[in-house]
Design an enzyme around this catalytic site. Structure first.
Site, PDB file in Angstrom:
ATOM      1  CD1 TRP B 104      -1.864  -2.302   1.934  1.00 41.41           C
ATOM      2  CD2 TRP B 104      -2.834  -1.512   0.084  1.00 41.41           C
ATOM      3  NE1 TRP B 104      -2.782  -3.226   1.510  1.00 41.41           N
ATOM      4  CE2 TRP B 104      -3.394  -2.780   0.377  1.00 41.41           C
ATOM      5  CE3 TRP B 104      -3.278  -0.829  -1.056  1.00 41.41           C
ATOM      6  CZ2 TRP B 104      -4.376  -3.367  -0.415  1.00 41.41           C
ATOM      7  CZ3 TRP B 104      -4.260  -1.414  -1.848  1.00 41.41           C
ATOM      8  CH2 TRP B 104      -4.785  -2.661  -1.525  1.00 41.41           C
ATOM      9  CG  ASP B 174      -2.744   4.180   4.843  1.00 38.34           C
ATOM     10  OD1 ASP B 174      -3.672   3.997   5.658  1.00 38.34           O
ATOM     11  OD2 ASP B 174      -2.648   3.553   3.770  1.00 38.34           O
ATOM     12  CE  LYS B 198      -7.242  -2.190   5.510  1.00 37.80           C
ATOM     13  NZ  LYS B 198      -7.213  -3.537   4.927  1.00 37.80           N
TER      14      LYS B 198
END
Lengths: 362, 362
Positions: B104, B174, B198
């Site tokens: 990511w 992030d 999540k």
């Protein structure tokens, strides 16, 4: 606190079919015995893949979407579509033609102006968007990359009584507030998009239905998420989609299919709208400012002519379990949004209330 | 079909607290007696405004977010944030420095390269991202507009054991897979963002927490939806937001508050992760490839060393009601994501299964 559900006339988000809500609630902690909530499901799991595939297939079935069109579920609502349309479709001349029939059409055009040469080919703003202009093939620039219309205008209660002939120029339509309320010949459009929060599902996705040969023209500097090709090539799961909205949308598509499809919805929508417009037109208190042949089946706009009385109407209606009847904050007055999920009983209750209010306020 | 809920180890979307799910289900057709489902609620209604305001306030409370930070709920997930970060923060030199600690982080950097001069200042790709590189203030370009890190790496099971010192350069993080699992000093960051699917809510929003003085630098040709200022100035309702995810997120924030806040969550997360890592490290079948001090509390990665045996493990675990234990499709093996909502009983059940599987396969 009440156990009674209101008749919710909100322009969006708006009512969903009660059987769908009840089924979603019953399956919320454990979807069909799989041990997980759809809210918790991996978007790469077999269970969710089936939900997504079914949703797409049922939408294809009820809209008769041809195989050369891709169906995508994209986050960001109509606002992100306003940018994605020019960023993907301004692919040759960099020109696009827009017809302005309300606030959202204007916003779509304004966003497009960031990216290309945009021409307003017609507008009904001169009469507060109370009608749909007539546009013909000759009105469009021959080298325009696309033509954009807003098929139903949520705020002003209008709807195109015809589909403009654009010849070979791809026609792009925002159908946010009328999708699935009428049969549409998809082949007349290059791209159809619709935020789902009016006639389909909880907010948080737009459906995009796009002719394959128009996909793949976004420039390299377009943000990845804004490239239709990314969504089309990855079946709406390039990244984690809004799984829950897709699931509820799929349940609504199934519900519509079971109810007799879009023609059955349309028949009921016409009956509901006719009843309400007929009452308004016959009334001595209420007035609908919209040109008769351009009236929306979904958003019925009306006024008393007295802004204070309008406010009183909206407040007393809310107390009578008829919610969200205020017009859009930009124009005031009243608006009854009667999407597919609004039952005839809701329209009847509204008319009864209107009669009583008229009686009490003449 | 089963009435039993599974232990769902999915990396995201993933488990939600059962009391939250049950409360959402009980209120689904008629939220607190208001007559509407949250799925149907106008985003401009008093009811939804209260839901949104409460969600923001509860997040501010549990994360100790200072007043000079804006909180935004934005659609499009981490992928859209990967674009919004450079489009808003490349405001002076056009340079940004990224630390690459997984897939990511790489995707974030690749997206940013569309819009500016991006430097990879450190990467652990040489060892399949099994550790977190040490970076110091001297590693960053003094005129960089921002530094970007991925605090927890969902696929590789790593987590920064420190917050890099970037001096005056705004630090962007992030935190998709670790938000609310540990106390964070928000003032160390210019921008924190996290996809909610999540540790917070159903998929379909990212939370962005941004220092006010960094907002307002998007160029005119940036798509409107991608300008943080639009979301900040309009309290996340410039257009229709993902109301349902915001609602569930708000319920989860309240739940965390009631459970003792982030410190209480962290304590439980440490206990769960320690128990699982201790078992793996002591086992003769399983191995965790991650550098000990860089291990994630949220995503526990392990392998048997035999890909066929790994597949057998994942399949048999699913049959034993332990779902989604396969590693990311890019690396295989196993991954147990044990976010806040995974109870200790789930970790215990997993360890019991691992013991049995080890016994049967030695």
């Amino acid at each position: 606190m009440s156990n009674e559900r209101a008749y919710n006339f909100s322009a969006g988000p708006s009512m969903l079919p009660l059987p769908v809500i009840e089924d979603v609630a019953a399956n919320l902690a454990n979807y069909k015995g799989c041990g997980e909530s759809v809210m918790e499901m991996s978007h790469r799991s077999a269970e969710f893949k089936a939900i997504l595939a079914d949703a797409e297939q049922n939408l294809r079935d009820i809209m008769n979407i041809p195989d050369n069109y891709k169906v995508m579920f994209i986050q960001g609502g109509g606002t992100l579509q306003f940018a994605m349309v020019p960023l993907n479709l301004l692919r040759k001349s960099g020109k696009a033609d827009y017809v302005i029939t309300g606030t959202w059409a204007k916003k779509a055009a304004k966003e497009a102006e960031k990216f290309g040469d945009i021409k307003i080919v017609a507008s009904s703003e001169d009469s507060t968007f109370s009608y749909i202009p007539k546009v013909n093939r000759e009105d469009f620039r021959p080298d325009a990359d696309y033509v954009h219309i807003t098929l139903n205008n949520t705020i002003y209660g209008t709807h195109y009584p015809y589909i403009p002939d654009t010849g070979d120029i791809p026609l792009v339509a925002d159908m946010s507030s009328c999708i699935l309320s009428e049969e549409i010949d998809v082949t007349k459009f290059g791209l159809i998009y619709a935020g789902v929060q009016k006639n389909v599902a909880p907010s948080g996705i737009a459906v995009a239905i796009m002719r394959e040969d128009l996909i793949g023209f976004a420039k390299e500097n377009v943000p990845t998420y804004l490239d239709y090709k990314i969504h089309a090539d990855n079946g709406s799961t390039y990244n984690t989609p809004n799984c829950f909205s897709i699931y509820v949308a799929g349940e609504v598509f199934k519900y519509i299919k079971d109810m007799g499809g879009v023609p059955a919805m349309h028949k009921l929508d016409v009956e509901k709208a006719d009843k309400l417009y007929d009452y308004i037109d016959a009334s001595s208190l209420y007035n609908c400012p919209v040109n008769k042949e351009d009236r929306s089946l979904m958003n019925v706009v009306f006024v008393t002519g007295n802004p204070d009385l309008d406010k009183k109407f909206v407040a007393e209606a809310k107390a009578a379990n008829l919610h969200n009847l205020g017009g859009h904050r930009s124009i005031g007055g009243m608006r009854a949004s009667i999407y597919n999920a609004m039952p005839m009983e809701g329209v009847d209750a509204l008319i009864d209330f209107m009669k009583k209010f008229e009686e009490e306020n003449k």
